[in-house]
Motif scaffolding. Structure first.
Motif, mmCIF file in Angstrom:
data_model
loop_
_atom_site.group_PDB
_atom_site.id
_atom_site.type_symbol
_atom_site.label_atom_id
_atom_site.label_comp_id
_atom_site.label_asym_id
_atom_site.label_seq_id
_atom_site.Cartn_x
_atom_site.Cartn_y
_atom_site.Cartn_z
ATOM 1 N N ALA A 164 -31.384 85.356 20.720
ATOM 2 C CA ALA A 164 -30.197 84.928 21.454
ATOM 3 C C ALA A 164 -30.406 83.539 22.054
ATOM 4 O O ALA A 164 -29.512 82.697 22.026
ATOM 5 C CB ALA A 164 -29.856 85.939 22.544
ATOM 6 N N VAL A 165 -31.605 83.307 22.564
ATOM 7 C CA VAL A 165 -31.902 81.983 23.121
ATOM 8 C C VAL A 165 -31.741 80.922 22.025
ATOM 9 O O VAL A 165 -31.130 79.872 22.234
ATOM 10 C CB VAL A 165 -33.328 81.944 23.725
ATOM 11 C CG1 VAL A 165 -33.691 80.525 24.146
ATOM 12 C CG2 VAL A 165 -33.428 82.889 24.918
ATOM 13 N N PRO A 185 -24.734 86.588 12.667
ATOM 14 C CA PRO A 185 -24.528 86.171 14.068
ATOM 15 C C PRO A 185 -24.888 87.326 15.005
ATOM 16 O O PRO A 185 -24.460 88.453 14.771
ATOM 17 C CB PRO A 185 -23.024 85.881 14.128
ATOM 18 C CG PRO A 185 -22.568 85.774 12.707
ATOM 19 C CD PRO A 185 -23.482 86.656 11.911
ATOM 20 N N ILE A 186 -25.702 87.048 16.008
ATOM 21 C CA ILE A 186 -26.161 88.143 16.853
ATOM 22 C C ILE A 186 -25.202 88.367 18.026
ATOM 23 O O ILE A 186 -24.415 87.493 18.392
ATOM 24 C CB ILE A 186 -27.586 87.913 17.391
ATOM 25 C CG1 ILE A 186 -27.633 86.652 18.245
ATOM 26 C CG2 ILE A 186 -28.578 87.822 16.273
ATOM 27 C CD1 ILE A 186 -28.829 86.683 19.148
ATOM 28 N N SER A 229 -12.880 85.107 24.405
ATOM 29 C CA SER A 229 -13.409 85.081 25.770
ATOM 30 C C SER A 229 -14.295 86.280 26.098
ATOM 31 O O SER A 229 -14.780 86.410 27.205
ATOM 32 C CB SER A 229 -12.263 84.972 26.777
ATOM 33 O OG SER A 229 -11.355 86.012 26.555
ATOM 34 N N ARG A 230 -14.498 87.156 25.118
ATOM 35 C CA ARG A 230 -15.417 88.275 25.360
ATOM 36 C C ARG A 230 -16.873 87.840 25.262
ATOM 37 O O ARG A 230 -17.172 86.685 24.975
ATOM 38 C CB ARG A 230 -15.153 89.370 24.315
ATOM 39 C CG ARG A 230 -13.917 90.185 24.588
ATOM 40 C CD ARG A 230 -14.158 91.680 24.384
ATOM 41 N NE ARG A 230 -14.799 92.036 23.141
ATOM 42 C CZ ARG A 230 -14.209 92.703 22.155
ATOM 43 N NH1 ARG A 230 -12.947 93.039 22.257
ATOM 44 N NH2 ARG A 230 -14.882 93.049 21.083
ATOM 45 N N SER A 231 -17.789 88.781 25.492
ATOM 46 C CA SER A 231 -19.205 88.473 25.305
ATOM 47 C C SER A 231 -19.446 88.076 23.856
ATOM 48 O O SER A 231 -18.806 88.617 22.957
ATOM 49 C CB SER A 231 -20.064 89.694 25.614
ATOM 50 O OG SER A 231 -20.102 89.923 26.990
ATOM 51 N N VAL A 232 -20.392 87.161 23.649
ATOM 52 C CA VAL A 232 -20.641 86.616 22.319
ATOM 53 C C VAL A 232 -20.850 87.741 21.295
ATOM 54 O O VAL A 232 -21.838 88.476 21.366
ATOM 55 C CB VAL A 232 -21.886 85.694 22.321
ATOM 56 C CG1 VAL A 232 -22.122 85.119 20.924
ATOM 57 C CG2 VAL A 232 -21.736 84.596 23.348
ATOM 58 N N ASN A 233 -19.897 87.869 20.396
ATOM 59 C CA ASN A 233 -19.982 88.798 19.257
ATOM 60 C C ASN A 233 -20.122 90.273 19.623
ATOM 61 O O ASN A 233 -20.273 91.106 18.727
ATOM 62 C CB ASN A 233 -21.149 88.417 18.326
ATOM 63 C CG ASN A 233 -20.915 87.077 17.659
ATOM 64 O OD1 ASN A 233 -19.775 86.733 17.369
ATOM 65 N ND2 ASN A 233 -21.970 86.322 17.462
ATOM 66 N N ARG A 255 -15.644 84.798 11.766
ATOM 67 C CA ARG A 255 -14.564 83.936 12.248
ATOM 68 C C ARG A 255 -14.958 83.239 13.538
ATOM 69 O O ARG A 255 -14.617 82.092 13.778
ATOM 70 C CB ARG A 255 -13.302 84.762 12.485
ATOM 71 C CG ARG A 255 -12.476 84.862 11.227
ATOM 72 C CD ARG A 255 -11.098 85.317 11.558
ATOM 73 N NE ARG A 255 -10.975 86.743 11.271
ATOM 74 C CZ ARG A 255 -9.889 87.439 11.528
ATOM 75 N NH1 ARG A 255 -8.849 86.858 12.099
ATOM 76 N NH2 ARG A 255 -9.842 88.722 11.241
ATOM 77 N N ASN A 256 -15.708 83.984 14.366
ATOM 78 C CA ASN A 256 -16.174 83.395 15.623
ATOM 79 C C ASN A 256 -17.115 82.228 15.354
ATOM 80 O O ASN A 256 -17.101 81.225 16.080
ATOM 81 C CB ASN A 256 -16.851 84.467 16.478
ATOM 82 C CG ASN A 256 -17.146 83.983 17.888
ATOM 83 O OD1 ASN A 256 -16.464 83.084 18.402
ATOM 84 N ND2 ASN A 256 -18.152 84.557 18.524
ATOM 85 N N GLU A 257 -17.917 82.343 14.302
ATOM 86 C CA GLU A 257 -18.804 81.230 13.949
ATOM 87 C C GLU A 257 -17.986 79.976 13.622
ATOM 88 O O GLU A 257 -18.307 78.880 14.082
ATOM 89 C CB GLU A 257 -19.687 81.597 12.744
ATOM 90 C CG GLU A 257 -20.714 82.692 13.001
ATOM 91 C CD GLU A 257 -21.797 82.279 13.978
ATOM 92 O OE1 GLU A 257 -21.715 82.724 15.140
ATOM 93 O OE2 GLU A 257 -22.705 81.521 13.606
#
Ligand SMILES: Nc1ncnc2c1ncn2[C@@H]1O[C@H](COP(=O)(O)OP(=O)(O)O)[C@@H](O)[C@H]1O
Ligand SMILES: [Mg+2]
Lengths: 428, 250
Positions: A375-376, B87-88, B139-143, B153-155
């Motif tokens: 994540a970092v 994507p994590i 606007s949510r937490s990343v993925n 799509r977020n990427e």
């Protein structure tokens, strides 16, 4: 040949060097605790409940009971415009206290409560003294504390704020509090523990709490005494049916901090929330010991403790959930997560379940690790500096607990301290 | 824009990239294809600055800068963007808040003023529309809790927000249904200009029906072994990679 028998040598617990103040609890309670203290040793790491917490530093010191004075408490005010009682070294300071007491409640020094029938009925009722050094020490010596009595059907719209400030060197404060929430009442209490020019001083506080039928109590507790001070806190809580008890414990500083939460859920349909976070650095040692004892069916308890440990600091978490034989249909969840920010920091985490009923839903988990480096990297690949990325990750980790605190002013106060101490920027 | 010369990279002592050469000029779209395990993601990771890889030989010039000498964040600030193959999820870190912080650190690096809250919101609205990403997701937490397609799509949304010079899309098409593929490809095309460039890593020819490449390269066993135009992709689709193997051993 005569056999030499080495009788165990009990070293009497003598933490107090000087005390010109009489304990104010009943003679009966004092006599009992005094005799317990006569035959007891300070716990060592061989004592199961103190396995990871060495008390040598406390044991090697002698403390004085003394009234102290604090000139300016403005930096300790967590929330403004509420009824605030200020204690210094365990004694009420009325000059520093402020605000108007809402109707239907009592919030006063236990010195004024000695003839109050509610006070005499509840004080010391559930607190275990046998084998409990700190409870006994408190019960014998306590000279002051707060008695809060929320009358039946009273709903407080503003919180009560109880601040405790430790001052001077080698001071001991045996603050003793009693909170009784009568049927159908609702209250929020904010407790702050601070220090001013205090070094090697010791807060040994006991708070007894009774949440009666359909009463709802929330306690937000901030522990922010300086890094040479010791703090042992015991909350002895009893919940009657349909009640809610929530306590959010935020530990921000202190050399050795030990929090004992003993929650006895004796009525049905209760909800219990224990949330805690500890953000440690230097040589701090923080030990959270919680017990939720489900004695009645159809209850729920949620426990979430998260900590970030830096430098050479140590965190201990021991959370026990009992579900007694007749306590069916219990949902009990417990989780402890830790982030280690240095190779020299330590975490000892032990969640425990003891279940004697068969129809229950319980889970517990414990994780300790570093920040998620994937994540970092992801965040850095978007242009954030490594430092910002780590700060963001830590903030997210801690915020999981802090977002449980409903009072925005309390949160802002905590964010401000975290900013000063760790340069973290947390926000809602 | 980017010139990769004789790049060798290993992980845990195992050589993955074995002398890779590639040049990409502004305005170009390059596709990199190749069998599983050829080293495509490794190339992307090495360019983005993942520290687990050891670069044993070679150079990478990125607009006059020695890319391999830069920290990951500085590569991003210089205008490199990697759309991750996987994507994590980052629970608790808000997509929008982190993007704003990232954007401002990029601006600071370039000596620009931070973006105002208002302009940022306008940007979010505009760019999320490009990939038809629900602003609520943005606007949510990343993925966190995103579907596979939403993550991809977020990427591209993040790419749009950061407006990079060189974007590397690592299998952005995998796991997308045809509608989502079209949306993502459209997004990438809209972001195309004569000043930026794109490297599209893919397994499937079908993405290249939407993002038309100027060049198609075959990455095989750590090297680019063949370069052609978009027809090469069709060839590969039809004939697989075995004929390349044969061609090589000749
Ligand atoms: N972290 C790693 N440790 C060891 N080997 C790895 C690691 N990551 C990738 N590899 C190996 O490197 C080779 C190339 O992998 P990768 O670049 O992911 O291929 P591609 O993206 O072309 O499918 C594979 O053989 C893979 O097993
Ligand atoms: Mg890959």
């Amino acid at each position: 040949m005569s056999e030499i028998i080495n009788a165990p040598v009990f070293k009497k617990v003598e933490l107090i060097l000087k005390n010109e103040f009489e304990g104010v609890l009943s003679e009966e309670l004092k006599t009992k605790s005094s005799s317990i203290l006569d035959g007891i040793q300070m716990p060592t790491t061989r004592t199961e409940a103190w396995k990871y917490t060495r008390l040598g530093k406390i044991n090697n010191k002698k403390f004085t009971v003394r009234k102290g004075d604090v000139s300016d408490i403005s930096s300790f005010i967590i929330t403004k415009d509420v009824y605030t009682l200020v204690f210094v070294n365990g004694f009420l300071n009325s000059t520093l206290s402020s605000g108007t007491l809402p109707e239907g409640i009592i919030c006063q020094s236990i010195n004024e409560a000695n003839s109050d029938s509610t006070f005499t009925k509840y004080i010391g009722q559930n607190l275990r003294l046998e084998e409990e050094v700190f409870n006994s020490l408190n019960t014998l010596n306590s000279a002051d504390g707060v008695f809060i009595h929320i009358g039946s059907k009273v709903i407080l719209d503003k919180p009560l704020q109880i601040l405790h400030i430790l001052s001077e060197t080698n001071t001991i404060s045996n603050l003793r509090n009693l909170i009784v929430c009568e049927k159908n009442s609702e209250a929020k209490i904010i407790q702050g523990y601070f220090s001013e020019n205090a070094t090697d001083s010791f807060t040994n506080v006991v708070t007894e709490v009774f949440v009666e039928e359909n009463a709802h109590l929330t306690i937000d507790k901030i522990q922010y005494e300086n890094d040479s001070c010791y703090h042992v806190a015991t909350e002895q809580v009893q919940q009657e049916k349909n009640s809610t008890f929530t306590i959010n414990t935020v530990t921000l500083n202190g050399a050795i901090v030990r929090n004992n939460l003993n929650i006895e859920v004796v009525g049905q349909n209760c909800l219990t929330n224990l949330n805690g976070t500890y953000l440690l650095k230097g040589n701090q040692h923080v030990d959270n010991h919680t017990i939720v004892d489900h004695k009645a069916p159809n209850c729920e308890s949620h426990e979430l403790y998260k900590g970030v440990v830096n430098d050479q600091s140590t965190a201990v978490f021991n959370g026990k959930v009992f579900v007694r034989k007749d306590a069916q249909k219990i949902n009990a969840f417990q989780s402890n997560a830790n982030v280690l920010l240095s190779d020299e920091s330590t975490v000892n985490s032990k969640p425990e379940l003891e279940i004697y009923a068969d129809d229950v839903k319980c889970s517990h988990g414990s994780t300790t690790g570093q920040l998620d480096e994937e994540a970092v990297f992801y965040l850095r690949a978007r242009g954030l500096s490594e430092k910002s990325a780590r700060k963001l990750m830590i903030g997210a980790f801690v915020n999981d607990v802090l977002k449980k605190i409903e009072n925005e002013e309390v949160k802002t106060f905590i964010f401000e301290i975290l900013h000063q101490r760790f340069d973290w920027e947390l926000s809602n | 824009m980017i010139t990769i010369k004789n790049l060798h990279a290993s992980i845990d002592g195992k050589e993955i990239l074995k002398g890779l050469n590639l040049e990409v000029k502004p305005g170009e779209v390059h596709a990199i294809m190749g069998p599983n395990g050829a080293g495509k993601s490794t190339l992307a990771s090495v360019l983005a600055g993942r520290e687990e890889y050891e670069i044993t030989e070679g150079t990478v010039d990125f607009d006059g800068k020695d890319l391999l000498d830069l920290k990951t964040e500085d590569r991003a600030r210089e205008g490199l963007f990697l759309a991750f193959q996987y994507p994590i999820e980052i629970p608790g870190v808000s997509n929008i808040n982190f993007l704003r912080a990232a954007l401002n650190e990029i601006r600071e690096y370039r000596g620009e003023e931070p973006i105002s809250a208002k302009d940022f919101l306008i940007l979010v609205r505009e760019k999320s529309a490009i990939v038809e990403l629900d602003p609520k997701l943005a606007s949510r937490s990343v993925n966190e809790g995103f579907s596979g397609g939403e993550k991809k799509r977020n990427e591209i949304f993040q790419m749009a927000m950061l407006n990079p010079k060189l974007a590397i899309l690592d299998e952005t098409d995998s796991g997308l249904d045809i509608d989502a593929l079209r949306i993502v490809a459209n997004g990438v095309n809209k972001l195309k200009s004569k000043d930026n460039a794109t490297i599209v890593i893919t397994h499937y020819q079908r993405l290249l029906d939407y993002i038309i490449p100027d060049f198609v390269h075959v990455l095989y066993d750590g090297k680019i072994v063949k370069t052609g135009t978009k027809e090469l992709a069709l060839d590969l689709e039809e004939r697989g990679y075995d004929w390349i193997k044969e061609e090589m051993s000749l």
